[in-house]
Design an enzyme around this catalytic site. Sequence first.
Site, short mmCIF file in Angstrom:
data_model
loop_
_atom_site.label_atom_id
_atom_site.label_comp_id
_atom_site.label_asym_id
_atom_site.label_seq_id
_atom_site.Cartn_x
_atom_site.Cartn_y
_atom_site.Cartn_z
N ASP A 11 38.48 42.25 44.11
CA ASP A 11 39.22 41.10 44.63
C ASP A 11 38.23 40.09 45.21
OD1 ASP A 11 41.18 39.40 45.45
OD2 ASP A 11 42.29 40.87 46.63
N GLU A 106 41.58 38.68 40.68
CA GLU A 106 41.76 40.12 40.87
C GLU A 106 41.58 40.87 39.54
OE1 GLU A 106 44.95 43.03 43.19
OE2 GLU A 106 45.56 41.02 42.56
#
Length: 394
Positions: A11, A106
Site C-alpha cells: 500500500d 494497492e
Amino acid sequence: MSAKRIIMHIDLDSFFVSVERKFDPSLIGKPVIIGGSAERGVVASCSYEARKYGIHSAMPTKQAYKLCPHAIFLRGSHGRYGEASREVTDIINNAVPLFMKTSVDEFYVDYTGMDRFHNCYKHASELRQKIMKDTELPISFGMSSGKTVSKMATNQAKPNGQLYIPHGAEKQFLAPLSITKIPGLGESTSQKLFQYGIERIGQLQKMDIRFLESVFGKMGRFIWEKAQGIDHGEIIPHSERKSISTEHTFHTNIADRQNIETILVSMTEELSSKLRKGNKLASCLAIKVRYANFETHTQQEKIPLTAAEHILIPGVKNLLKKAWNQHRPIRLIGVRLSNLATGSYQINLFEDNEEQIRLYQAMDKINFKFGDKTVCRAAGMEIGTRNFNPFMRG
C-alpha cells in the site's frame, strides 16, 4: 503436499498526498487534504498530520475544514497520480511473477512456492526499497499466509513500514486488534458485535461459529474465518490487456451530433456500470467511428483508474470531436474501456461529492437487483432499451 501460501500486500502511504509532496516539498510535515471543492467536495486523501484531527477519506471537505481549518486543501492532479501508479506497477511487474492490482495505490503479490529459491521476506523488502528509491514515494507492506492478514499487517506497519506474520502466528497477531480492523466488516456488524461485548478479535476467535451463524447468517462464517486468519482468496493475475467494449450500428447513416452523443452517453453508462459490477476499473478510454464507406477512425487517451461515468462521459465526448469529421455521416459508433485493474470504485475522483457517491450506490443497487438500465441518466434514456451486447475480452 501443497506449498504454504506467502502473500504480500503493498500500500502506497497517503498516495495522493505523497505524490503532491514530490512536486512541492513545502507540504511535507503539514496537514494536507485532497478532495473536491470546500463546499461540496469529499476528502479523497489526507496526510497523517491531518488524520490526527479525525479527518479521513470520504469525509465531506466542509467537515474536514471545521476539524482542521489550517490544513492545506488541494483539488488534486489526475495525471500525476495515474503516472505514479503506472510507474509503481511497472516496477512490481518486472520483479515478481504474479501480482494483483486492486486499486491505484494497492497491490497483492503471490510468493507461494518461491521460498524454495528465495528468502521471500528479503525479496519483498528489497522490492519496497526499490519502489521508494525509484519513485520517491513512501510505501508499506505486510506479508503472511493470506490476503486479509497481510492487509491488516500493512495497516499496522503504516506509515512507511513493513511487517511479516509467520505461518502459525496469524491468530496471535490478530487477537489484540479491534474487530473494526477486519477488512470488509461493516459498521452495523461491528456495532452488533459490540452489543455482545465483543470488541477484540481475540474474543471473536473464542466464539462458537454456530452462534455467529445464528446471529449473522452466512456472514457469521465470514466473521469467524477472518478472526482465525483463514483466507482462501486468490491472487488474480494483473493484466493491462483486458477491455470491455460496445458498438452500435445505425439503421441509416447519421450526422446528428446530439443523437450520437445521446447514444454515447447510454453506451458509456452501461459499460461503467458493468465495470463496477465486475469489480473493475479502467485506465484507458477509446472511441471508434466508422463512416458509410467503412473507413474507420479511433481515438484513445489514458485516464486515472475509474469506473465512474461522470468522469468517462466528458472524455468520450471529447474523443468524439477528435475522431469524427462532423460533415460525414456515421455508420457505426463504439466505446472501449481498457487497461483494466481489479478493484472497487474508490472515492478518489476529485470532483466527487456526497450526492454523486450516494447516486452511484443507489443506481448500482437498483440496477444490480432488477437488471441493467432500470435506472439511467435522462441523456441516455432515448436508446436505453436497445441491446448493445457489451463483452469482456482478454
